[in-house]
Design an enzyme around this catalytic site. Structure first.
Site, PDB file in Angstrom:
ATOM      1  N   PHE A 149      42.206  49.339  41.355  1.00 33.11           N
ATOM      2  CA  PHE A 149      42.007  50.760  41.019  1.00 33.11           C
ATOM      3  C   PHE A 149      41.278  51.511  42.105  1.00 33.11           C
ATOM      4  CE2 PHE A 149      37.766  49.318  39.719  1.00 33.11           C
ATOM      5  CZ  PHE A 149      36.976  50.375  40.135  1.00 33.11           C
ATOM      6  N   LYS A 173      52.963  46.811  41.831  1.00 35.06           N
ATOM      7  CA  LYS A 173      52.326  46.934  40.512  1.00 35.06           C
ATOM      8  C   LYS A 173      50.924  47.478  40.770  1.00 35.06           C
ATOM      9  CE  LYS A 173      49.833  45.591  37.667  1.00 35.06           C
ATOM     10  NZ  LYS A 173      48.708  46.432  37.200  1.00 35.06           N
ATOM     11  N   GLU A 176      46.620  49.954  36.531  1.00 32.60           N
ATOM     12  CA  GLU A 176      46.978  50.776  35.365  1.00 32.60           C
ATOM     13  C   GLU A 176      45.927  51.857  35.111  1.00 32.60           C
ATOM     14  OE1 GLU A 176      45.921  47.785  35.578  1.00 32.60           O
ATOM     15  OE2 GLU A 176      44.787  47.096  33.835  1.00 32.60           O
ATOM     16  N   SER A 226      39.945  41.671  42.124  1.00 32.29           N
ATOM     17  CA  SER A 226      38.711  40.904  41.938  1.00 32.29           C
ATOM     18  C   SER A 226      38.955  39.415  42.191  1.00 32.29           C
ATOM     19  CB  SER A 226      38.194  41.126  40.519  1.00 32.29           C
ATOM     20  OG  SER A 226      39.154  40.661  39.597  1.00 32.29           O
ATOM     21  N   CYS A 281      35.294  47.481  48.132  1.00 31.72           N
ATOM     22  CA  CYS A 281      35.075  46.049  48.403  1.00 31.72           C
ATOM     23  C   CYS A 281      34.299  45.865  49.703  1.00 31.72           C
ATOM     24  CB  CYS A 281      36.395  45.314  48.479  1.00 31.72           C
ATOM     25  SG  CYS A 281      37.358  45.798  49.896  1.00 31.72           S
ATOM     26  N   GLU A 380      28.935  40.642  41.839  1.00 32.92           N
ATOM     27  CA  GLU A 380      29.529  41.846  42.413  1.00 32.92           C
ATOM     28  C   GLU A 380      29.403  42.941  41.356  1.00 32.92           C
ATOM     29  OE1 GLU A 380      33.835  42.257  42.884  1.00 32.92           O
ATOM     30  OE2 GLU A 380      33.500  43.433  44.691  1.00 32.92           O
TER      31      GLU A 380
HETATM   32  P1  NAD Z   1      41.274  43.608  39.107  1.00 29.47           P
HETATM   33  O1  NAD Z   1      41.279  42.237  39.653  1.00 29.47           O
HETATM   34  O2  NAD Z   1      40.780  43.826  37.724  1.00 29.47           O
HETATM   35  O3  NAD Z   1      42.772  44.208  39.121  1.00 29.47           O
HETATM   36  C1  NAD Z   1      43.603  44.112  40.271  1.00 29.47           C
HETATM   37  C2  NAD Z   1      45.050  44.069  39.810  1.00 29.47           C
HETATM   38  O4  NAD Z   1      45.254  42.904  39.007  1.00 29.47           O
HETATM   39  C3  NAD Z   1      45.448  45.266  38.954  1.00 29.47           C
HETATM   40  O5  NAD Z   1      46.747  45.679  39.318  1.00 29.47           O
HETATM   41  C4  NAD Z   1      45.390  44.715  37.539  1.00 29.47           C
HETATM   42  O6  NAD Z   1      46.306  45.334  36.664  1.00 29.47           O
HETATM   43  C5  NAD Z   1      45.742  43.252  37.723  1.00 29.47           C
HETATM   44  N1  NAD Z   1      45.109  42.382  36.718  1.00 29.47           N
HETATM   45  C6  NAD Z   1      43.926  42.598  36.095  1.00 29.47           C
HETATM   46  N2  NAD Z   1      43.655  41.587  35.247  1.00 29.47           N
HETATM   47  C7  NAD Z   1      44.680  40.706  35.354  1.00 29.47           C
HETATM   48  C8  NAD Z   1      44.968  39.457  34.733  1.00 29.47           C
HETATM   49  N3  NAD Z   1      44.148  38.910  33.840  1.00 29.47           N
HETATM   50  N4  NAD Z   1      46.101  38.828  35.071  1.00 29.47           N
HETATM   51  C9  NAD Z   1      46.931  39.363  35.977  1.00 29.47           C
HETATM   52  N5  NAD Z   1      46.716  40.551  36.588  1.00 29.47           N
HETATM   53  C10 NAD Z   1      45.601  41.211  36.289  1.00 29.47           C
HETATM   54  O7  NAD Z   1      40.487  44.526  40.146  1.00 29.47           O
HETATM   55  P2  NAD Z   1      40.069  46.051  39.994  1.00 29.47           P
HETATM   56  O8  NAD Z   1      38.977  46.146  38.995  1.00 29.47           O
HETATM   57  O9  NAD Z   1      41.261  46.920  39.838  1.00 29.47           O
HETATM   58  O10 NAD Z   1      39.497  46.337  41.459  1.00 29.47           O
HETATM   59  C11 NAD Z   1      38.178  46.046  41.839  1.00 29.47           C
HETATM   60  C12 NAD Z   1      38.064  44.684  42.481  1.00 29.47           C
HETATM   61  O11 NAD Z   1      38.944  44.608  43.583  1.00 29.47           O
HETATM   62  C13 NAD Z   1      36.682  44.406  43.040  1.00 29.47           C
HETATM   63  O12 NAD Z   1      36.345  43.066  42.781  1.00 29.47           O
HETATM   64  C14 NAD Z   1      36.850  44.645  44.533  1.00 29.47           C
HETATM   65  O13 NAD Z   1      35.927  43.962  45.358  1.00 29.47           O
HETATM   66  C15 NAD Z   1      38.228  44.151  44.746  1.00 29.47           C
HETATM   67  N6  NAD Z   1      38.829  44.708  45.944  1.00 29.47           N
HETATM   68  C16 NAD Z   1      38.962  43.875  47.018  1.00 29.47           C
HETATM   69  C17 NAD Z   1      39.496  44.387  48.186  1.00 29.47           C
HETATM   70  C18 NAD Z   1      39.647  43.502  49.392  1.00 29.47           C
HETATM   71  O14 NAD Z   1      40.297  43.947  50.311  1.00 29.47           O
HETATM   72  N7  NAD Z   1      39.103  42.314  49.414  1.00 29.47           N
HETATM   73  C19 NAD Z   1      39.891  45.729  48.270  1.00 29.47           C
HETATM   74  C20 NAD Z   1      39.750  46.529  47.150  1.00 29.47           C
HETATM   75  C21 NAD Z   1      39.209  46.005  45.984  1.00 29.47           C
END
Ligand code: NAD
Length: 495
Positions: A149, A173, A176, A226, A281, A380
């Protein structure tokens, strides 16, 4: 209320709407739209559309692909204000941060415009009599992007620019929570002449992700999110035989040595910790103050924090917007009470800040005398909370960075070039800043952390991005010398 549709085969695709998620304006707390969650058939339809488009796109000449990419670049650049406004509306970040996100994404499209140069192979002539060997790079096929997000425009651009330039077709994808930026980008790509099916968007949750990870026609998955989900995506995707890069979470340290210029370090800490409400991040979430720098640095950071304006992203005077959801805001605030219980000192308390009456706002917080066993240090938090750990010596600071389970970015502030060089040698993290608090690489390098911040062996975008989205083929060819040909081609005959 508007329901945000998927984008398949070059047009909106409604799909079933029995499962939807809410999309909020975090600045008001109101739901502004619903987003359709894809069922299995919708995901399959997107993959099928990408599969159909692949042979034609792959065979499209490099010059035509580049022509289209330049048009994408022009359109995204021209419409950047609209894209940034969409980001602000659903994510909440202030206009300057949203425009910055679009600019950093655009860099990746610009890089991908150089794809003819990036795909050049190697050639060895006459490795044996009449035999040449050369390598070429070819696209993988249908690839998936799954994005978080916090950068709803930039991270998709990190992925699709190189993927498409290299001749792949894409199913994205997006998160959401703020899905509209991805759809707007899909419209711009279509307008720029990207053929239908080359770029598709499916919205949804775990069901859609799991289907992409299992789908036999998906060749590769580029995930950003994450750490727990990154690990899951990596394990599930690779078990299904796919190429996977999965970028995870972070806890980034900024080490400040006693010789650092306090004002410069304090300014850097403010922008790196509180830009985009700390939902980055690469945000700095821990300042490691070495030796005598502790007291003056904390005072300088505190003084700057008191002047920070929190407000809706559309307010030109606001420097920081709200958090993404109410639940996330409350979770972040919970760390402050816990830090106090664990014995840290909350110097600036974001819960007490004057804030807009509605929306998912939290003020900025500074927590001093944090130790490595506290949750405010270990987790985090992904919000506007900056922890300060005080250490006596440089070695202790490096140990903290190296003992962290994450290894995304880290930074050092010093006026000593030798100390900076030593730090760059010593630290276990994928991206290092020297007097630069958020060392996100430019698009012609690659972005990626170490340890639990990345699963897989390719970083994202830049040269690693092109390598990730292509596979190499080595051709060994033999052509007899025309002088030995049975047909007289006009060469001096040796037979
Ligand atoms: P998230 O892991 O909750 O979601 C990321 C994606 O995975 C979304 O599209 C989501 O719909 C999907 N998802 C969520 N739960 C899932 C599940 N149980 N099974 C399958 N798919 C699932 O992350 P977020 O909250 O959207 O973003 C924040 C996180 O992303 C933070 O931890 C941040 O550090 C990390 N991030 C990392 C980078 C990097 O380059 N390392 C960059 C941006 C964000």
């Amino acid at each position: 209320m508007k329901t945000i549709a998927h984008w398949i085969a070059g047009q909106p695709h409604a799909g079933p709407t029995d499962r939807c998620g809410p999309v909020h304006d975090p600045a008001t707390g109101e739901q502004i739209a619903a987003v359709a969650f894809a069922d299995l058939q919708t995901v399959d339809a997107a993959v099928a559309s990408a599969e159909r488009a692949f042979p034609g796109w792959r065979a499209t000449s490099l010059s035509k692909r580049v022509d289209v990419l330049f048009r994408v670049r022009e359109l995204v650049s021209r419409r950047r204000e609209e894209l940034a406004a969409i980001v602000t509306r659903e994510h909440g970040k202030v206009r300057a941060d949203a425009l910055g996100e679009v600019a950093r994404g655009l860099e990746n499209i610009e890089y991908a415009c150089g794809i003819p140069q990036l795909l050049k192979g190697e050639f060895s002539e006459q490795v044996a009599g009449g035999v040449d060997v050369y390598s070429i790079r070819q696209p993988l096929g249908v690839v998936a992007g799954i994005t978080p997000f916090n950068f709803p425009a930039m991270v998709p651009m990190w992925i699709f620019a190189n993927a498409i330039a290299a001749g792949n077709t894409v199913v994205l994808k997006p998160s959401e929570k703020d899905p509209s930026a991805a759809v707007f980008l899909a419209e711009l790509l279509a307008e720029a002449g990207v053929p239908p099916g080359v770029f598709n968007v499916v919205h949804g949750d775990k069901l859609a992700v799991d289907r992409l990870l299992a789908h036999p026609s998906i060749a590769a998955v580029s995930f950003v999110g994450s750490t727990p989900i990154a690990k899951f995506v990596y394990e599930r995707g690779t078990a299904a035989g796919k190429r996977v890069q999965a970028l995870g979470g972070a806890k980034n340290h900024m080490v400040v040595l006693p010789d650092a210029e306090i004002g410069v370090a304090a300014d850097a800490a403010i922008s790196a910790a509180f830009g985009s409400a700390g939902e980055r991040c690469m945000a700095i979430s821990v300042v490691v103050a070495v030796g005598s720098v502790g007291d003056p640095l904390v005072a300088a950071i505190e003084e700057r924090m008191r002047r920070l304006r929190v407000g809706p992203g559309t307010d030109p005077d606001a420097q920081m917007g709200p958090l993404i959801t109410r639940e996330h805001r409350d979770r972040v605030a919970g760390y402050l009470a816990e830090a106090e219980r664990e014995g840290a000192r909350v110097v600036v308390d974001g819960r007490r800040a004057p804030l807009p009456p509605s929306g998912f706002f939290l003020g900025v917080s500074l927590v001093d005398h944090v130790t490595r066993d506290m949750r405010v240090y270990r987790d985090e938090i992904f919000g506007p909370v900056l922890a300060v750990v005080r250490v006596e010596r440089y070695e202790e600071a490096v140990d903290l960075v190296n003992d962290s389970p994450y290894g995304n970015g880290t930074a050092i502030f010093t006026r000593d070039g030798g100390a900076a060089r030593r730090f760059q040698f010593d630290v276990r993290a994928g991206m290092v800043g020297i007097n630069v608090p958020v060392p996100v690489p430019v698009a012609y390098y690659s972005f990626g952390g170490w340890k639990a911040s990345l699963f897989g062996d390719h970083h994202i975008y830049g040269p690693d991005g092109v390598a990730f989205f292509t596979r190499s083929k080595v051709v060994t060819s033999r052509w007899p010398d025309p002088a030995t040909s049975r047909i007289d081609l006009g060469f001096p005959q040796t037979r």
